[in-house]
Motif scaffolding. Structure first.
Motif, PDB file in Angstrom:
ATOM      1  N   ARG A  99     -55.212 -11.316  19.597  1.00  0.00           N
ATOM      2  CA  ARG A  99     -54.490 -10.656  18.504  1.00  0.00           C
ATOM      3  C   ARG A  99     -53.818 -11.713  17.613  1.00  0.00           C
ATOM      4  O   ARG A  99     -52.650 -11.633  17.292  1.00  0.00           O
ATOM      5  N   MET A 100     -54.611 -12.729  17.256  1.00  0.00           N
ATOM      6  CA  MET A 100     -54.068 -13.900  16.558  1.00  0.00           C
ATOM      7  C   MET A 100     -54.917 -14.208  15.331  1.00  0.00           C
ATOM      8  O   MET A 100     -56.132 -14.354  15.427  1.00  0.00           O
ATOM      9  N   GLN A 101     -54.268 -14.280  14.169  1.00  0.00           N
ATOM     10  CA  GLN A 101     -54.939 -14.708  12.946  1.00  0.00           C
ATOM     11  C   GLN A 101     -54.888 -16.221  12.842  1.00  0.00           C
ATOM     12  O   GLN A 101     -53.904 -16.848  13.230  1.00  0.00           O
ATOM     13  N   VAL A 102     -55.948 -16.805  12.286  1.00  0.00           N
ATOM     14  CA  VAL A 102     -55.977 -18.240  12.012  1.00  0.00           C
ATOM     15  C   VAL A 102     -56.258 -18.432  10.519  1.00  0.00           C
ATOM     16  O   VAL A 102     -57.208 -17.864   9.987  1.00  0.00           O
ATOM     17  N   TYR A 103     -55.408 -19.202   9.867  1.00  0.00           N
ATOM     18  CA  TYR A 103     -55.599 -19.556   8.464  1.00  0.00           C
ATOM     19  C   TYR A 103     -56.321 -20.896   8.386  1.00  0.00           C
ATOM     20  O   TYR A 103     -55.999 -21.828   9.140  1.00  0.00           O
ATOM     21  N   PHE A 104     -57.267 -20.994   7.448  1.00  0.00           N
ATOM     22  CA  PHE A 104     -58.060 -22.208   7.281  1.00  0.00           C
ATOM     23  C   PHE A 104     -57.806 -22.795   5.896  1.00  0.00           C
ATOM     24  O   PHE A 104     -57.872 -22.081   4.891  1.00  0.00           O
ATOM     25  N   ILE A 105     -57.532 -24.097   5.863  1.00  0.00           N
ATOM     26  CA  ILE A 105     -57.394 -24.826   4.603  1.00  0.00           C
ATOM     27  C   ILE A 105     -58.754 -25.406   4.243  1.00  0.00           C
ATOM     28  O   ILE A 105     -59.355 -26.150   5.032  1.00  0.00           O
ATOM     29  N   ASP A 106     -59.249 -25.059   3.037  1.00  0.00           N
ATOM     30  CA  ASP A 106     -60.605 -25.463   2.658  1.00  0.00           C
ATOM     31  C   ASP A 106     -60.599 -26.134   1.294  1.00  0.00           C
ATOM     32  O   ASP A 106     -59.721 -25.892   0.460  1.00  0.00           O
ATOM     33  N   ASN A 107     -61.602 -26.989   1.099  1.00  0.00           N
ATOM     34  CA  ASN A 107     -61.835 -27.662  -0.179  1.00  0.00           C
ATOM     35  C   ASN A 107     -63.211 -28.311  -0.097  1.00  0.00           C
ATOM     36  O   ASN A 107     -63.529 -28.971   0.897  1.00  0.00           O
ATOM     37  N   ASP A 108     -64.029 -28.129  -1.122  1.00  0.00           N
ATOM     38  CA  ASP A 108     -65.400 -28.638  -1.075  1.00  0.00           C
ATOM     39  C   ASP A 108     -65.456 -30.159  -0.974  1.00  0.00           C
ATOM     40  O   ASP A 108     -66.346 -30.708  -0.320  1.00  0.00           O
ATOM     41  N   ASP A 109     -64.532 -30.858  -1.629  1.00  0.00           N
ATOM     42  CA  ASP A 109     -64.544 -32.323  -1.593  1.00  0.00           C
ATOM     43  C   ASP A 109     -64.302 -32.854  -0.182  1.00  0.00           C
ATOM     44  O   ASP A 109     -64.887 -33.856   0.220  1.00  0.00           O
ATOM     45  N   PHE A 110     -63.444 -32.189   0.546  1.00  0.00           N
ATOM     46  CA  PHE A 110     -62.987 -32.723   1.830  1.00  0.00           C
ATOM     47  C   PHE A 110     -63.619 -32.079   3.056  1.00  0.00           C
ATOM     48  O   PHE A 110     -63.747 -32.719   4.100  1.00  0.00           O
ATOM     49  N   PHE A 111     -63.990 -30.806   2.975  1.00  0.00           N
ATOM     50  CA  PHE A 111     -64.352 -30.101   4.203  1.00  0.00           C
ATOM     51  C   PHE A 111     -65.726 -29.441   4.192  1.00  0.00           C
ATOM     52  O   PHE A 111     -66.041 -28.674   5.095  1.00  0.00           O
ATOM     53  N   SER A 112     -66.573 -29.743   3.204  1.00  0.00           N
ATOM     54  CA  SER A 112     -67.890 -29.106   3.178  1.00  0.00           C
ATOM     55  C   SER A 112     -68.904 -29.815   4.087  1.00  0.00           C
ATOM     56  O   SER A 112     -69.867 -29.200   4.533  1.00  0.00           O
ATOM     57  N   ARG A 113     -68.675 -31.088   4.393  1.00  0.00           N
ATOM     58  CA  ARG A 113     -69.611 -31.831   5.243  1.00  0.00           C
ATOM     59  C   ARG A 113     -69.668 -31.225   6.647  1.00  0.00           C
ATOM     60  O   ARG A 113     -68.684 -30.677   7.120  1.00  0.00           O
ATOM     61  N   LYS A 114     -70.811 -31.341   7.312  1.00  0.00           N
ATOM     62  CA  LYS A 114     -71.039 -30.624   8.575  1.00  0.00           C
ATOM     63  C   LYS A 114     -70.477 -31.344   9.801  1.00  0.00           C
ATOM     64  O   LYS A 114     -71.003 -31.219  10.906  1.00  0.00           O
TER      65      LYS A 114
END
Length: 269
Positions: free
Chosen positions: A88-103
């Motif tokens: 019963r826990m939500q997780v928020y994700f910080i995203d940005n194509d420059d920094f976090f798109s790589r696999k």
């Protein structure tokens, strides 16, 4: 009065990333603290290796859209969210194509750490704090897990210190055996600057490359308490805690075994 709200900032959570000391702790500890009656929020980076469809991530439009400037470059901030139903826990994700798109997470397929990890760390922490402001959710304690969260204590005690969401917050920093090999550049201290951060704040890391020991000690300097989350951690970190008489919780076992002690530790900060 007991603490009511705990913000968890981490670089890994299972099942979104493979099992590790950090990922398992940040899967189990927030749930345990929530079950002890505290309200929680949990954040991590949206690394490109996370399968968004399988994990049912979706963008929160009302929280996205801000641009963060790092080293004179604009980077759009995207916020996503998912739920761990069993907790019963939500997780928020910080995203940005420059920094976090790589696999990959912090290193490439050959084990070479990304040269922009320092900017990714700056973006991640600033993104978390700006999102909390938009949520208008006021934490009593911020608990940081992993070296990518090491700037949170500085920002909370300087640039964000007068913000109504953070002005009374206490900070706990967890120690893991999560060393990195490639030091941050000698420009790191100037890249992280914001209004409210002076040369005095960053003098310990100014004009020099910043290795794991320096970064960890910099985080602990601005923290109200330190928790040993793994049995074997960097000895220099433990010596720094003792030398500077920082409030300290020694290793108490796994996240579930240590949850009661950590919950009480929050209340003493």
């Amino acid at each position: 009065m007991s603490v009511k709200r705990v913000l968890f900032i981490t670089q890994e959570i299972f099942p979104y990333l493979p099992e590790s000391a950090i990922a398992e702790t940040c899967r189990n500890l927030p749930q345990a603290i929530q079950e002890k009656g505290k309200e929680i929020r949990t954040f991590m980076p949206r690394f490109g290796s996370i399968n968004e469809r399988r994990n049912q991530l979706h963008e929160v439009i009302r929280l996205s859209g801000m641009n963060l400037i790092i080293d004179d470059t604009d980077h759009p901030l995207i916020i996503k969210v998912a739920s761990i139903q069993a907790a019963r826990m939500q997780v928020y994700f910080i995203d940005n194509d420059d920094f976090f798109s790589r696999k990959f997470t912090t290193e490439d397929e050959n084990g070479v750490e990304f040269p922009d990890n320092e900017e990714r760390s700056i973006f991640y922490i600033r993104g978390v704090l700006e999102t909390i402001k938009k949520l208008r959710w006021i934490p009593d304690v911020v608990h940081c897990h992993g070296w990518m969260t090491a700037l949170a204590p500085l920002y909370l005690k300087s640039a964000f210190a007068d913000d109504p969401c953070f002005k009374d917050v206490k900070i706990a920093y967890s120690l893991y055996n999560d060393n990195f090999k490639q030091p941050f550049s000698d420009k790191f201290s100037s890249k992280l600057k914001l209004s409210g951060i002076t040369d005095k704040h960053v003098k310990d890391i100014a004009g020099t490359s910043v290795d794991y020991d320096k970064l960890t000690q910099f985080a602990m300097k601005y923290s109200d308490g330190v928790i040993q989350q793994e049995e074997n951690v960097d000895l220099a970190s433990l010596e720094y805690v003792e030398k500077n008489k920082i409030k300290f919780l020694p290793y108490k076992g796994t996240a579930l075994e240590a949850a009661e002690a950590i919950n009480e530790f929050y209340d003493t900060l």
